[in-house]
Design a protein around this motif. Sequence first.
Motif, PDB file in Angstrom:
ATOM      1  N   ARG A  31       0.407   3.898   1.872  1.00 46.40           N
ATOM      2  CA  ARG A  31       1.299   4.747   0.518  1.00 46.40           C
ATOM      3  C   ARG A  31       0.723   4.831  -1.291  1.00 46.40           C
ATOM      4  N   VAL A  32       0.028   3.512  -1.706  1.00 50.62           N
ATOM      5  CA  VAL A  32       0.051   3.465  -2.349  1.00 50.62           C
ATOM      6  C   VAL A  32      -2.018   4.698  -2.470  1.00 50.62           C
ATOM      7  N   VAL A  33      -2.228   5.110  -1.163  1.00 49.65           N
ATOM      8  CA  VAL A  33      -3.096   6.165  -0.716  1.00 49.65           C
ATOM      9  C   VAL A  33      -2.419   7.231  -1.209  1.00 49.65           C
ATOM     10  N   GLN A  34      -1.751   7.512  -0.662  1.00 53.88           N
ATOM     11  CA  GLN A  34      -0.667   8.609  -1.163  1.00 53.88           C
ATOM     12  C   GLN A  34      -0.137   9.168  -2.087  1.00 53.88           C
ATOM     13  N   THR A  35      -0.112   7.653  -3.242  1.00 51.48           N
ATOM     14  CA  THR A  35       0.374   8.492  -4.503  1.00 51.48           C
ATOM     15  C   THR A  35      -0.496   7.932  -5.564  1.00 51.48           C
TER      16      THR A  35
END
Length: 169
Positions: A31-35
């Motif tokens: 999720r961190v990578v996606q955001t």
Amino acid sequence: MSGFEWESLFPAKIDCAVTVPDSMLTPVVRRVVQTTGLDYLQTVHESQAVAVAVGLALAGRQPLVCMENSGLRAAAETIGRLVVLHQLPLLALVSDRGGYGDPNWWAQHHSEHMRGLISLFALVSTVAATPAELTRALRGGLDVVATRMRSAVVVATPELLEGLRRELG
């Protein structure tokens, strides 16, 4: 944690995540990578993750190794050679498994072994139980590895990771 902003979880100086699959940590890191657009490199073994991250750090990147706490045991030889002997920087985020009350038979002793390895390798460590503590601990870890004298491990509690996974929906 309602209304949590994923973009602010990892400090901006961290530019890539080198990971080993872990059911507690991987959903959060993804999720961190996606955001944020953080580079994401998945490896098949903890020693590989440590070696790749150290190489990236030598090339001027600021990687974060993400794995479960038993990964410190699995990567012990690589950590001993690269991080301890050659004093190359490592910043790691580990999920804490095997603590008191963990129902998984296979996880028993992981937490105890982790504490021993952190001490053995003279790693600076801190435990994060909330998103704010995680961000603060990662910033502190960045300061530690910037000295090029020590490496750092941030231990994410099961409660923190479960709360973040609930936020994923």
